[in-house]
Design an enzyme around this catalytic site. Structure first.
Site, PDB file in Angstrom:
ATOM      1  N   LEU A   1      40.566  41.342  36.098  1.00  0.00           N
ATOM      2  CA  LEU A   1      41.949  41.495  35.665  1.00  0.00           C
ATOM      3  C   LEU A   1      41.978  41.197  34.175  1.00  0.00           C
ATOM      4  CD1 LEU A   1      44.163  39.738  38.385  1.00  0.00           C
ATOM      5  CD2 LEU A   1      44.269  42.135  37.704  1.00  0.00           C
ATOM      6  N   ASP A   2      42.739  41.986  33.413  1.00  0.00           N
ATOM      7  CA  ASP A   2      42.875  41.725  31.984  1.00  0.00           C
ATOM      8  C   ASP A   2      43.477  40.342  31.752  1.00  0.00           C
ATOM      9  OD1 ASP A   2      41.949  44.281  31.418  1.00  0.00           O
ATOM     10  OD2 ASP A   2      43.979  45.137  31.360  1.00  0.00           O
TER      11      ASP A   2
END
Length: 314
Positions: A48-49
């Site tokens: 996930l960013d």
């Protein structure tokens, strides 16, 4: 001959559903949780960013053998798209590329373009991504100003729902989207902005589902830290949050075999039990259970009807 290196930390097996906090990379979150558990082995199931929050399944010990099945799972997100501004990263962390206020944009206009994206589409992965080129992550090359040609990938948008719209010079839309593995929501937001002719980027992103795992079942990093405290002896208390290894494969067809066949399966030998093979196709990978409730791993159905172990717990 040198002796194999002994793993540091204790053996921990299972799956933790972490609600990844804002501003932290997936790997940083993994390393923090691994330390909290004093675990010898752990891995995450797809990045996930840092800008994104939400469902991040972490696999410990034997569960890491099956992490690919979670990586391959469909995902669902809630996302805020800000129109009128594009950035280098397609999200709020990047540098501004274009600024085109769009006060004329309406909720009806946004709603009208969304159905065109609910299908199989081709996406070109962004340069600011964890994909690698000759061993180097693309985001590192992007920071050096290097642009690499990326082949488009086919992904599927299963649903795309407009939850809210806020008008203004830089309008915002909240959407909920369900997608196949490998879909970049940042790229989707860019494409929606391009179709509307004003550009867009992701202002906020939350993963609300990964496979069958939903945000309601997640534990926060602060919750783990609070339970463990500074006492290493409390690491074992965190085990209450672990799901069994078999939970990684709940989406798969399950074949249950007599306990008496367990010995042969553990020796890597295919076994035959026709009563277990109803509605199971040749070549299918199945979740393997014994009739005493023990989870063994995954197996493949061979052309002759035998069940061949492919990846088993130790």
């Amino acid at each position: 001959m040198s002796k194999p290196r002994k793993a540091r930390g204790r053996r921990v097996d299972g799956i933790l559903l972490l609600d990844k906090p804002l501003g932290m990379s997936s790997n940083a979150a993994l390393q923090k949780v691994k330390w909290l558990f004093s675990a010898a082995k752990a891995g995450h199931t797809g990045s996930l960013d840092p800008l994104a929050t939400g469902v991040l399944p972490l696999c410990f010990g034997e569960a890491t053998k099956f992490s690919q099945h979670l990586l391959d799972a469909d995902k669902a997100y809630r996302c805020t798209i800000r129109f009128g501004i594009t950035t280098t990263t397609a999200d709020a962390e990047g540098e501004e590329l274009s600024n085109q206020p769009a006060p004329e944009l309406t909720q009806a206009a946004v709603q009208a373009v969304l159905p065109a994206f609910i299908r199989q589409i081709e996406q070109v992965p962004p340069m600011f991504s964890a994909l690698k080129h000759q061993g180097t992550p693309l985001y590192k090359l992007a920071r050096e100003g290097v642009e690499i040609e990326r082949a488009p990938r086919v992904v599927t948008i299963y649903s795309l729902v407009l939850l809210d719209f806020r008008a203004g010079d830089y309008p915002e839309a909240d959407i909920e989207v369900s997608v196949s593995k490998g879909t970049y929501i940042r790229t989707l937001a860019e494409d929606i902005g391009a179709k509307l002719g004003c550009g867009a980027h992701v202002a906020a992103l939350r993963r609300i589902k990964a496979g069958r795992f939903a945000e309601a079942a997640c534990v926060t990093l602060d919750g783990l830290v609070g339970l463990r405290g500074d006492d290493d002896a409390n690491a074992a208390l965190l085990g209450r949050y672990l799901l069994p290894v078999a939970a990684a494969l709940e989406h798969m067809q399950t074949v249950t075999l007599p306990e008496s066949l367990g010995y042969y399966l553990r020796q890597g030998q295919p076994v035959l039990d026709t009563s277990a093979l109803r509605a199971v196709a040749v070549g299918e990978i199945v979740r393997l259970m014994l009739d005493n409730g023990e989870f063994l791993g995954v197996a493949e159905i061979l052309a002759d009807g035998r069940i061949a172990p492919r990846r088993l717990l130790q």
